[in-house]
Design a protein around this motif. Structure first.
Motif, PDB file in Angstrom:
ATOM      1  N   MET A  96       0.831  -1.178   0.000  1.00  0.00           N
ATOM      2  CA  MET A  96       0.000   0.000   0.000  1.00  0.00           C
ATOM      3  C   MET A  96       0.876   1.242   0.000  1.00  0.00           C
ATOM      4  SD  MET A  96      -3.155  -0.601   2.558  1.00  0.00           S
ATOM      5  CE  MET A  96      -2.970  -2.276   3.110  1.00  0.00           C
ATOM      6  N   GLN A  97       0.374   2.255  -0.628  1.00  0.00           N
ATOM      7  CA  GLN A  97       1.098   3.525  -0.674  1.00  0.00           C
ATOM      8  C   GLN A  97       0.169   4.651  -0.282  1.00  0.00           C
ATOM      9  OE1 GLN A  97       2.645   4.040  -4.613  1.00  0.00           O
ATOM     10  NE2 GLN A  97       4.469   2.834  -4.188  1.00  0.00           N
ATOM     11  N   THR A  98       0.761   5.714   0.188  1.00  0.00           N
ATOM     12  CA  THR A  98       0.031   6.933   0.482  1.00  0.00           C
ATOM     13  C   THR A  98       0.917   8.102   0.084  1.00  0.00           C
ATOM     14  OG1 THR A  98      -1.286   8.068   2.162  1.00  0.00           O
ATOM     15  CG2 THR A  98       0.819   7.129   2.878  1.00  0.00           C
ATOM     16  N   THR A  99       0.353   9.290   0.061  1.00  0.00           N
ATOM     17  CA  THR A  99       1.082  10.474  -0.381  1.00  0.00           C
ATOM     18  C   THR A  99       1.039  11.538   0.706  1.00  0.00           C
ATOM     19  OG1 THR A  99       0.433  10.020  -2.654  1.00  0.00           O
ATOM     20  CG2 THR A  99       1.206  12.235  -2.199  1.00  0.00           C
ATOM     21  N   ILE A 100       2.118  12.273   0.851  1.00  0.00           N
ATOM     22  CA  ILE A 100       2.153  13.397   1.785  1.00  0.00           C
ATOM     23  C   ILE A 100       1.519  14.596   1.090  1.00  0.00           C
ATOM     24  CG2 ILE A 100       3.638  14.933   3.118  1.00  0.00           C
ATOM     25  CD1 ILE A 100       5.722  12.696   3.163  1.00  0.00           C
ATOM     26  N   SER A 101       0.525  15.207   1.742  1.00  0.00           N
ATOM     27  CA  SER A 101      -0.154  16.370   1.155  1.00  0.00           C
ATOM     28  C   SER A 101       0.724  17.615   1.282  1.00  0.00           C
ATOM     29  CB  SER A 101      -1.492  16.612   1.867  1.00  0.00           C
ATOM     30  OG  SER A 101      -1.277  17.178   3.141  1.00  0.00           O
ATOM     31  N   SER A 102       0.265  18.703   0.688  1.00  0.00           N
ATOM     32  CA  SER A 102       1.011  19.967   0.771  1.00  0.00           C
ATOM     33  C   SER A 102       1.061  20.483   2.211  1.00  0.00           C
ATOM     34  CB  SER A 102       0.378  21.012  -0.142  1.00  0.00           C
ATOM     35  OG  SER A 102      -0.966  21.246   0.248  1.00  0.00           O
ATOM     36  N   LYS A 103       0.150  19.989   3.068  1.00  0.00           N
ATOM     37  CA  LYS A 103       0.142  20.360   4.482  1.00  0.00           C
ATOM     38  C   LYS A 103       0.861  19.310   5.339  1.00  0.00           C
ATOM     39  CE  LYS A 103      -4.132  22.969   4.262  1.00  0.00           C
ATOM     40  NZ  LYS A 103      -5.464  23.144   4.854  1.00  0.00           N
ATOM     41  N   TYR A 104       1.590  18.412   4.684  1.00  0.00           N
ATOM     42  CA  TYR A 104       2.345  17.338   5.343  1.00  0.00           C
ATOM     43  C   TYR A 104       1.429  16.365   6.089  1.00  0.00           C
ATOM     44  CZ  TYR A 104       6.447  19.965   4.079  1.00  0.00           C
ATOM     45  OH  TYR A 104       7.400  20.634   3.368  1.00  0.00           O
ATOM     46  N   GLN A 105       0.231  16.158   5.567  1.00  0.00           N
ATOM     47  CA  GLN A 105      -0.685  15.185   6.150  1.00  0.00           C
ATOM     48  C   GLN A 105      -0.607  13.893   5.357  1.00  0.00           C
ATOM     49  OE1 GLN A 105      -4.249  17.491   5.746  1.00  0.00           O
ATOM     50  NE2 GLN A 105      -4.135  18.236   7.855  1.00  0.00           N
ATOM     51  N   VAL A 106      -0.814  12.778   6.067  1.00  0.00           N
ATOM     52  CA  VAL A 106      -0.764  11.462   5.439  1.00  0.00           C
ATOM     53  C   VAL A 106      -2.057  10.726   5.783  1.00  0.00           C
ATOM     54  CG1 VAL A 106       0.451   9.241   5.404  1.00  0.00           C
ATOM     55  CG2 VAL A 106       1.744  11.357   5.597  1.00  0.00           C
ATOM     56  N   VAL A 107      -2.648  10.072   4.796  1.00  0.00           N
ATOM     57  CA  VAL A 107      -3.843   9.273   5.029  1.00  0.00           C
ATOM     58  C   VAL A 107      -3.411   7.835   5.298  1.00  0.00           C
ATOM     59  CG1 VAL A 107      -5.961   8.371   3.993  1.00  0.00           C
ATOM     60  CG2 VAL A 107      -5.277  10.741   3.577  1.00  0.00           C
ATOM     61  N   ILE A 108      -3.906   7.273   6.407  1.00  0.00           N
ATOM     62  CA  ILE A 108      -3.654   5.865   6.702  1.00  0.00           C
ATOM     63  C   ILE A 108      -4.717   5.069   5.959  1.00  0.00           C
ATOM     64  CG2 ILE A 108      -3.532   4.119   8.516  1.00  0.00           C
ATOM     65  CD1 ILE A 108      -2.779   6.444  10.441  1.00  0.00           C
ATOM     66  N   PRO A 109      -4.329   4.136   5.098  1.00  0.00           N
ATOM     67  CA  PRO A 109      -5.309   3.398   4.299  1.00  0.00           C
ATOM     68  C   PRO A 109      -6.359   2.702   5.171  1.00  0.00           C
ATOM     69  CG  PRO A 109      -3.097   2.994   3.493  1.00  0.00           C
ATOM     70  CD  PRO A 109      -2.957   3.744   4.785  1.00  0.00           C
ATOM     71  N   LYS A 110      -7.592   2.660   4.658  1.00  0.00           N
ATOM     72  CA  LYS A 110      -8.711   2.107   5.404  1.00  0.00           C
ATOM     73  C   LYS A 110      -8.470   0.683   5.909  1.00  0.00           C
ATOM     74  CE  LYS A 110     -13.684   1.538   5.343  1.00  0.00           C
ATOM     75  NZ  LYS A 110     -14.919   1.789   4.610  1.00  0.00           N
ATOM     76  N   PRO A 111      -7.923  -0.240   5.104  1.00  0.00           N
ATOM     77  CA  PRO A 111      -7.697  -1.594   5.628  1.00  0.00           C
ATOM     78  C   PRO A 111      -6.776  -1.604   6.859  1.00  0.00           C
ATOM     79  CG  PRO A 111      -7.462  -1.587   3.252  1.00  0.00           C
ATOM     80  CD  PRO A 111      -7.586  -0.159   3.683  1.00  0.00           C
ATOM     81  N   VAL A 112      -5.795  -0.708   6.884  1.00  0.00           N
ATOM     82  CA  VAL A 112      -4.875  -0.624   8.026  1.00  0.00           C
ATOM     83  C   VAL A 112      -5.610  -0.051   9.230  1.00  0.00           C
ATOM     84  CG1 VAL A 112      -2.753   0.433   8.901  1.00  0.00           C
ATOM     85  CG2 VAL A 112      -2.863  -0.392   6.544  1.00  0.00           C
ATOM     86  N   ARG A 113      -6.389   1.013   9.019  1.00  0.00           N
ATOM     87  CA  ARG A 113      -7.166   1.606  10.119  1.00  0.00           C
ATOM     88  C   ARG A 113      -8.107   0.594  10.734  1.00  0.00           C
ATOM     89  NH1 ARG A 113      -8.455   5.765   6.237  1.00  0.00           N
ATOM     90  NH2 ARG A 113     -10.621   5.106   6.421  1.00  0.00           N
ATOM     91  N   GLU A 114      -8.769  -0.179   9.893  1.00  0.00           N
ATOM     92  CA  GLU A 114      -9.716  -1.173  10.395  1.00  0.00           C
ATOM     93  C   GLU A 114      -9.001  -2.302  11.131  1.00  0.00           C
ATOM     94  OE1 GLU A 114     -11.858  -2.236   6.864  1.00  0.00           O
ATOM     95  OE2 GLU A 114     -13.319  -0.606   7.145  1.00  0.00           O
ATOM     96  N   HIS A 115      -7.883  -2.771  10.576  1.00  0.00           N
ATOM     97  CA  HIS A 115      -7.143  -3.871  11.191  1.00  0.00           C
ATOM     98  C   HIS A 115      -6.612  -3.474  12.569  1.00  0.00           C
ATOM     99  CE1 HIS A 115      -4.755  -7.516  11.434  1.00  0.00           C
ATOM    100  NE2 HIS A 115      -3.708  -6.769  11.768  1.00  0.00           N
ATOM    101  N   LEU A 116      -6.136  -2.234  12.694  1.00  0.00           N
ATOM    102  CA  LEU A 116      -5.576  -1.756  13.960  1.00  0.00           C
ATOM    103  C   LEU A 116      -6.617  -1.091  14.847  1.00  0.00           C
ATOM    104  CD1 LEU A 116      -2.189  -0.278  12.692  1.00  0.00           C
ATOM    105  CD2 LEU A 116      -2.596  -2.472  13.816  1.00  0.00           C
TER     106      LEU A 116
END
Length: 68
Positions: free
Chosen positions: A1-21
């Motif tokens: 899985m990959q995610t991107t750092i936004s211009s505000k330095y925010q990162v989205v944690i992918p939904k499957p990871v959020r649900e698993h944890l």
């Protein structure tokens, strides 16, 4: 899985990871940087930690001076 750092330095944690944890909105994460890696550790409340050492042996406790 990959995610991107936004211009505000925010990162989205992918939904499957959020649900698993079982991550929740506004939950605190500890951020550790080690060897060019970021490690995110969900902080647990005291209520969640209650009882995690149940059944731990208290005999044969080594003092700090006995450790390698």
């Amino acid at each position: 899985m990959q995610t991107t750092i936004s211009s505000k330095y925010q990162v989205v944690i992918p939904k499957p990871v959020r649900e698993h944890l079982n991550l929740k909105p506004n939950q605190k994460l500890t951020v550790i940087e080690k060897d060019r890696m970021l490690i995110l550790i969900p902080q647990a409340s005291l209520e969640e930690l209650r009882g995690i050492a149940a059944g731990a042996k208290t005999t044969d406790y080594r003092e700090k001076k006995d450790r390698f």
